[in-house]
Design a protein around this motif. Structure first.
Motif, PDB file in Angstrom:
ATOM      1  N   GLY A  30      12.784   7.604   3.906  1.00  0.00           N
ATOM      2  CA  GLY A  30      12.029   8.839   3.776  1.00  0.00           C
ATOM      3  C   GLY A  30      12.827   9.949   3.118  1.00  0.00           C
ATOM      4  O   GLY A  30      14.067   9.928   3.076  1.00  0.00           O
ATOM      5  N   ASP A  34      11.058  15.658   4.633  1.00  0.00           N
ATOM      6  CA  ASP A  34       9.801  15.229   5.246  1.00  0.00           C
ATOM      7  C   ASP A  34       9.941  14.998   6.749  1.00  0.00           C
ATOM      8  O   ASP A  34       8.941  14.923   7.463  1.00  0.00           O
ATOM      9  CB  ASP A  34       9.280  13.951   4.591  1.00  0.00           C
ATOM     10  CG  ASP A  34       8.717  14.197   3.201  1.00  0.00           C
ATOM     11  OD1 ASP A  34       8.596  15.374   2.807  1.00  0.00           O
ATOM     12  OD2 ASP A  34       8.400  13.212   2.501  1.00  0.00           O
ATOM     13  N   GLU A  36      11.021  12.265   8.697  1.00  0.00           N
ATOM     14  CA  GLU A  36      10.455  11.022   9.224  1.00  0.00           C
ATOM     15  C   GLU A  36      11.308  10.388  10.319  1.00  0.00           C
ATOM     16  O   GLU A  36      10.947   9.330  10.848  1.00  0.00           O
ATOM     17  CB  GLU A  36      10.272  10.007   8.094  1.00  0.00           C
ATOM     18  CG  GLU A  36       9.284  10.439   7.038  1.00  0.00           C
ATOM     19  CD  GLU A  36       9.179   9.423   5.909  1.00  0.00           C
ATOM     20  OE1 GLU A  36       9.521   8.243   6.133  1.00  0.00           O
ATOM     21  OE2 GLU A  36       8.781   9.807   4.809  1.00  0.00           O
ATOM     22  N   ARG A 251      -1.221  12.535   5.447  1.00  0.00           N
ATOM     23  CA  ARG A 251      -0.694  11.185   5.610  1.00  0.00           C
ATOM     24  C   ARG A 251      -1.326  10.218   4.617  1.00  0.00           C
ATOM     25  O   ARG A 251      -2.436  10.418   4.136  1.00  0.00           O
ATOM     26  CB  ARG A 251      -0.955  10.682   7.032  1.00  0.00           C
ATOM     27  CG  ARG A 251      -0.037  11.265   8.107  1.00  0.00           C
ATOM     28  CD  ARG A 251       1.432  10.977   7.817  1.00  0.00           C
ATOM     29  NE  ARG A 251       2.246  11.013   9.011  1.00  0.00           N
ATOM     30  CZ  ARG A 251       2.841   9.959   9.568  1.00  0.00           C
ATOM     31  NH1 ARG A 251       2.707   8.766   9.032  1.00  0.00           N
ATOM     32  NH2 ARG A 251       3.569  10.098  10.645  1.00  0.00           N
ATOM     33  N   GLY A 253      -0.450   8.935   1.498  1.00  0.00           N
ATOM     34  CA  GLY A 253      -0.236   8.851   0.056  1.00  0.00           C
ATOM     35  C   GLY A 253      -1.537   8.843  -0.721  1.00  0.00           C
ATOM     36  O   GLY A 253      -2.624   8.971  -0.158  1.00  0.00           O
ATOM     37  N   CYS A 257       0.878   8.171  -6.041  1.00  0.00           N
ATOM     38  CA  CYS A 257       2.186   7.866  -5.473  1.00  0.00           C
ATOM     39  C   CYS A 257       2.864   6.719  -6.214  1.00  0.00           C
ATOM     40  O   CYS A 257       2.236   5.727  -6.573  1.00  0.00           O
ATOM     41  CB  CYS A 257       2.056   7.529  -3.990  1.00  0.00           C
ATOM     42  SG  CYS A 257       1.819   8.971  -2.945  1.00  0.00           S
ATOM     43  N   CYS A 262       7.047   9.614  -5.504  1.00  0.00           N
ATOM     44  CA  CYS A 262       6.414   9.942  -4.221  1.00  0.00           C
ATOM     45  C   CYS A 262       6.215   8.657  -3.428  1.00  0.00           C
ATOM     46  O   CYS A 262       5.111   8.122  -3.366  1.00  0.00           O
ATOM     47  CB  CYS A 262       5.080  10.661  -4.454  1.00  0.00           C
ATOM     48  SG  CYS A 262       4.195  11.093  -2.941  1.00  0.00           S
ATOM     49  N   ARG A 264       5.444   7.700  -0.679  1.00  0.00           N
ATOM     50  CA  ARG A 264       4.848   8.117   0.588  1.00  0.00           C
ATOM     51  C   ARG A 264       3.598   7.318   0.958  1.00  0.00           C
ATOM     52  O   ARG A 264       2.797   7.777   1.766  1.00  0.00           O
ATOM     53  CB  ARG A 264       4.527   9.616   0.549  1.00  0.00           C
ATOM     54  CG  ARG A 264       5.759  10.507   0.463  1.00  0.00           C
ATOM     55  CD  ARG A 264       5.392  11.962   0.604  1.00  0.00           C
ATOM     56  NE  ARG A 264       6.538  12.845   0.579  1.00  0.00           N
ATOM     57  CZ  ARG A 264       6.994  13.483  -0.504  1.00  0.00           C
ATOM     58  NH1 ARG A 264       6.379  13.297  -1.680  1.00  0.00           N
ATOM     59  NH2 ARG A 264       8.027  14.267  -0.438  1.00  0.00           N
ATOM     60  N   ALA A 269       5.463   7.610   6.258  1.00  0.00           N
ATOM     61  CA  ALA A 269       5.679   8.751   5.370  1.00  0.00           C
ATOM     62  C   ALA A 269       4.823   9.951   5.738  1.00  0.00           C
ATOM     63  O   ALA A 269       3.681   9.801   6.179  1.00  0.00           O
ATOM     64  CB  ALA A 269       5.426   8.345   3.930  1.00  0.00           C
ATOM     65  N   SER A 271       3.735  14.173   4.560  1.00  0.00           N
ATOM     66  CA  SER A 271       3.744  15.268   3.616  1.00  0.00           C
ATOM     67  C   SER A 271       2.915  16.391   4.229  1.00  0.00           C
ATOM     68  O   SER A 271       2.419  16.273   5.357  1.00  0.00           O
ATOM     69  CB  SER A 271       3.187  14.846   2.255  1.00  0.00           C
ATOM     70  OG  SER A 271       3.460  15.837   1.275  1.00  0.00           O
TER      71      SER A 271
END
Length: 303
Positions: A30, A34, A36, A251, A253, A257, A262, A264, A269, A271
């Motif tokens: 991660g 962020d 994680e 959540r 992505g 991505c 990214c 994610r 992941a 954001s």
């Protein structure tokens, strides 16, 4: 506030049994900002969650019933990815200095996801929906947004400590299992998975709990405020995020991505964005506000 109405039965939920799982990034992949990690044990109580994100057809039912105007409609523009824009040049107002591939397009909204020359397909996720808009939908539908912990528990599909919702390999047997970017971001997309922007819901196989597109396609709003350090002190039972903040958690992505930019779409992941922000790659799914709602089917206990 309008009287709550039942979400149309074509948009079912699955009842999850709840339980304990390990939340967070077990691989150290991660982005530090962020937050994680640390990986931590979390218990969630049973809840029912939408099988798919809220679709254009579902969102249209809400708007038709309430005459609601989204933030993008009130502002008159929203963010569209530069390769997907369907608009006259005069309707491209500008771009983001930090991410120039995002264009501010006049007339882009949930009805016109790529700009005023586009039309939203009913079975695609509703996008250009701000967190505030999603909350308005939930109030109408008698639903709520999932907490971040509920979202990750549901997205994992019963798989403990895996990288993705289906396992650790991105393309097992060469199959694309989610709608993300293929190629050199942000200027060349090979379209190997068949989509440049959103795909219809249920395009890809569901996870172990029967949820579709929990990786890629569109970001999904969660109820929580976002904080990078929250995992270090979050409660073990039904965490609901910080009490305040500036951005709300997103959540899953999206179709934009890519591991070089990214990464994610991993199940751990995280954001975030401000509650009034909207874009062509963000939508939401909902959780039953209480009890088991009509159309809900049960899933076996987590394995």
């Amino acid at each position: 506030m309008p009287t709550p109405a039942r979400v149309p039965p074509a948009h079912p939920q699955v009842r999850l049994p709840g339980g304990e799982f390990l939340m967070g990034d077990s691989f150290g992949e991660g982005y530090p900002t962020d937050g994680e990690q640390p990986v931590h044990a979390v218990r969630v109580t049973p809840f029912a969650i939408d099988v798919t994100t809220v679709t254009v057809a579902m969102f249209r039912a809400f708007v038709d019933d309430t005459a609601y105007l989204t933030a993008a409609e009130r502002e008159g523009s929203s963010a569209v990815f530069h390769l997907a824009v369907a608009a006259e040049r005069a309707d491209i107002i500008g771009n983001s200095p930090a991410a120039p591939w995002w264009l501010d397009v006049r007339g882009a909204d949930w009805r016109h996801p790529l700009g005023p020359l586009s039309t939203a397909e009913p079975d695609h996720p509703a996008v250009h929906v701000a967190w505030d808009d999603a909350m308005a939908y939930c109030a109408w539908a008698g639903r709520r947004l999932p907490t971040e912990a509920e979202w990750e528990y549901a997205a994992r599909g019963g798989l403990a400590g895996r990288r993705f919702a289906w396992g650790d390999e991105l393309t097992p047997d060469g199959r694309w299992l989610c709608n993300i970017w293929q190629g050199a971001f942000p200027y060349a997309n090979t379209g190997a998975d068949g989509w440049l922007a959103t795909a219809p819901v249920r395009t890809y196989p569901p996870n172990g709990h029967g949820l579709y597109e929990v990786a890629g396609n569109v970001w999904e709003w969660c109820a929580d405020w976002f904080a990078t350090d929250y995992y270090a002190h979050s409660p073990a039972a039904d965490p609901k995020g910080p009490r305040s903040g500036e951005r709300r958690v997103m959540r899953g992505g999206s179709y934009l991505c890519h591991h070089t930019y990214c990464h994610r779409y991993r199940v751990a992941a995280r954001s975030a964005n401000t509650p009034a922000s909207s874009s062509g790659n963000c939508g939401f799914r909902t959780v039953a506000a209480r009890g088991v709602t009509p159309g809900v089917r049960r899933t076996p206990c987590s394995r």
